[in-house]
Design a protein around this motif. Sequence first.
Motif, PDB file in Angstrom:
ATOM      1  N   TYR B  27      -6.599   0.972   4.050  1.00  0.00           N
ATOM      2  CA  TYR B  27      -5.403   1.493   3.371  1.00  0.00           C
ATOM      3  C   TYR B  27      -4.532   0.379   2.806  1.00  0.00           C
ATOM      4  O   TYR B  27      -3.795   0.579   1.856  1.00  0.00           O
ATOM      5  CB  TYR B  27      -4.628   2.489   4.224  1.00  0.00           C
ATOM      6  N   MET B  31      -3.165   0.589  -0.876  1.00  0.00           N
ATOM      7  CA  MET B  31      -1.735   0.440  -1.146  1.00  0.00           C
ATOM      8  C   MET B  31      -1.490  -0.784  -2.015  1.00  0.00           C
ATOM      9  O   MET B  31      -0.631  -0.773  -2.894  1.00  0.00           O
ATOM     10  CB  MET B  31      -0.961   0.315   0.169  1.00  0.00           C
ATOM     11  N   ASN B 237      -2.469   5.704   3.228  1.00  0.00           N
ATOM     12  CA  ASN B 237      -1.258   4.926   2.949  1.00  0.00           C
ATOM     13  C   ASN B 237      -0.392   4.865   4.191  1.00  0.00           C
ATOM     14  O   ASN B 237      -0.658   5.547   5.171  1.00  0.00           O
ATOM     15  CB  ASN B 237      -0.497   5.513   1.756  1.00  0.00           C
ATOM     16  N   TRP B 266       1.320   7.906  -6.026  1.00  0.00           N
ATOM     17  CA  TRP B 266       0.018   8.038  -5.357  1.00  0.00           C
ATOM     18  C   TRP B 266      -0.780   9.195  -5.980  1.00  0.00           C
ATOM     19  O   TRP B 266      -1.992   9.097  -6.176  1.00  0.00           O
ATOM     20  CB  TRP B 266       0.235   8.286  -3.857  1.00  0.00           C
TER      21      TRP B 266
END
Lengths: 429, 429
Positions: B27, B31, B237, B266
């Motif tokens: 993640y 991100m 995330n 996102w």
Amino acid sequence: MDIAARVYNHKWKIDPIIRSLIDTDFYKLLMCQSVFRNKPDTRVTFSLINRSKHVPLARLIDEGELREQLDHIRSLSLSRGESTWLRGNTFYGKRQMFRPDFMEWFEGLRLPPYFLERKGDQYELTFEGAWPEVMLWEIPALAVLMELRGRAVLNAMGRFELKVLYARAMTRLWEKIERLRTVDNLSIADFGTRRRHSFLWQDWCVQAMIEGLGRKFTGTSNCLIAMRREVEAIGTNAHELPMVYSALAETDAELARAPYEVLSDWHDEHDGNLRIILPDTYGTKGFLENAPDWLTKWTGVRIDSGDPATGADIAIDWWRKRGEDPRTKRVIFSDGLDVDKIVELQAQFAGRVNVSFGWGTLLTNDFRGLAPDDALAPFSLVCKAISANGRPTVKLSDNPEKAMGPPDQIERYKRVFGVGDQQRIAVEV
Amino acid sequence: MDIAARVYNHKWKIDPIIRSLIDTDFYKLLMCQSVFRNKPDTRVTFSLINRSKHVPLARLIDEGELREQLDHIRSLSLSRGESTWLRGNTFYGKRQMFRPDFMEWFEGLRLPPYFLERKGDQYELTFEGAWPEVMLWEIPALAVLMELRGRAVLNAMGRFELKVLYARAMTRLWEKIERLRTVDNLSIADFGTRRRHSFLWQDWCVQAMIEGLGRKFTGTSNCLIAMRREVEAIGTNAHELPMVYSALAETDAELARAPYEVLSDWHDEHDGNLRIILPDTYGTKGFLENAPDWLTKWTGVRIDSGDPATGADIAIDWWRKRGEDPRTKRVIFSDGLDVDKIVELQAQFAGRVNVSFGWGTLLTNDFRGLAPDDALAPFSLVCKAISANGRPTVKLSDNPEKAMGPPDQIERYKRVFGVGDQQRIAVEV
């Protein structure tokens, strides 16, 4: 993946080269006991001498790493199992070779301080103190320097280069062993501790000799490996005894007698296969000619310099002249041997005398041609007694390339021992 | 004895803990790509926070060793194979998840400097700079500290203690896996990179999960292990996105919108199983109540603080109220899980919603009770964004024990997000 084993292996701050006080040559311990009995208070200085000036040790080896390794050696003491083995094992057929008073002293021993200084591209490394303590630095100091130099080279190599390097070295060693296997009546020992490539490599070489040569392999000079692999510990005595005894002589007459005094002391302590004459310290020929008769009864002679066949012939002639049958005697060759020379000397002397070989550097460090710039080739590094009670020591040997000492003292010794012109032979290992 | 392998292993000056830039959570990379696109110039400060003050990290971990490990991480760059894997692999069923412009930047990346200072028994460790670079320090910094603390304890243990230690840890893990194997419809992933016992141990845990759980094991958050073991890389995330977006808000109105902006960005980039809401940064209840309708279409919710069943019930109620069928939705539990809790939550929610588990520290670091003084027990160490463009960040979470930020800002955030009293739950790992 054995995580526990990996974690354990990575716990060490350093990878110690010497991990035991008996990771040394057996003859050092025999001589140490003799010195402990006969000359315990003699003060000596041992010094590192790199005869191969083209190898810039101080450029190759980090001083901090060298100090860490030497400091680690000073932290070692005899373990209980090592002590038990030395006290209880049979050496040369004899039990309790090491006397209780010596063992008690040895159990309490830590090696004395060292003195290290970089001088240009070389290191000055000296050890000073009581002879029985200082003398035990020689073998580990040499082994540390050889292995650190090797590690410096290995550090630049990749994973596969290393695999191939050791595959080649193992192949080479095994081919040597296969040739030796065909030699009838061979009797050969490992004498390669001091200038070995590494401890693990020497240990591997000994295991290969055990498997490949069977009874033709008589043992190893390395006590720790002898103990672990359950083979004989081999060795008798070395030049440091006559060198220090001679340095202590007050007059020329005492000097002339000194090398025989060494063997007289040895005679009192040992018999059989431990009575081996090392005659070349001040010239083999003169030493044997002037030797007292009791020395002719000794078991053999070790040839450690000069042309080996010439040295053996001198010994055989000497035994004959003094009424001894050379076929009952033993000649041990131990200088710069490799397979060709071993095969040749065996062919030349078998039947005329009992022949043995002490195979050193080219057994345990034949990495010649295996690294770029031949950077892993063995070289000639020694660690010698250079003075005793403040007087310089001298060695002449049967090869002036191996001579050492102040020039005026070399002249004096040549005169006292009647040494004339000598054949110069290049020293490689 | 494989001498070549041993020599190779001992060549390393240090035993690096982090050996790859993708030895990190998946993640983080997702991100990072989002930040690289949406907020590349934001300046952030990340800081280490040891919530377990009773663990005196600076007494346990040598500063020099810590610096060596951190310096080593700064020497790393993406390898060709890693880059190929990131560019070519299918993540969540999608190819080319990572865009070429991001990959080109990532290939050229070296991690920025760190700032380390001892303060009493703790270390102050901070990272400052551009958000996409600094954020990648979080996971390796935590893993280094956890593993160095473990090594300090392991260093005092003997060879057999280590064998037994790992034998016990392996036995414990396997018993957990055997219990999980009996849970129908289980869906569980490894989320334990940051606070793992060690890299090798995490790698072993993943292999054990693969063998023991089969398809019930859905993958690992660790990219390097996912690549090596050919399992799915898992993760979506985290809190740092709303925390930084919120810190950047100029007004209370902007602040109230900030957490939804994160998910709006996102939403533009990801779909399906990557659309997972992390609602607890400023209180799950208020976040969901005030959420725009498009968020109800997202695939699921991750519950990372507070009482997990309460959090899941809030999400299920929210979906129902907004006309969504919870049975088409997913709840991912990822806070402080161990087997009992996993079994309990699965029993409680299976059938009502799709349930997944992200099992972290008690998967990869359950050495509780295995060392004297429980010195290997995991503890609560985090590395968080503490400021963005000079403004402090704030996290409230569903457990005040996990809150962070200046008190006045915490009050402000509570007011803006309408957070009242919260249940306090001890944080262990």
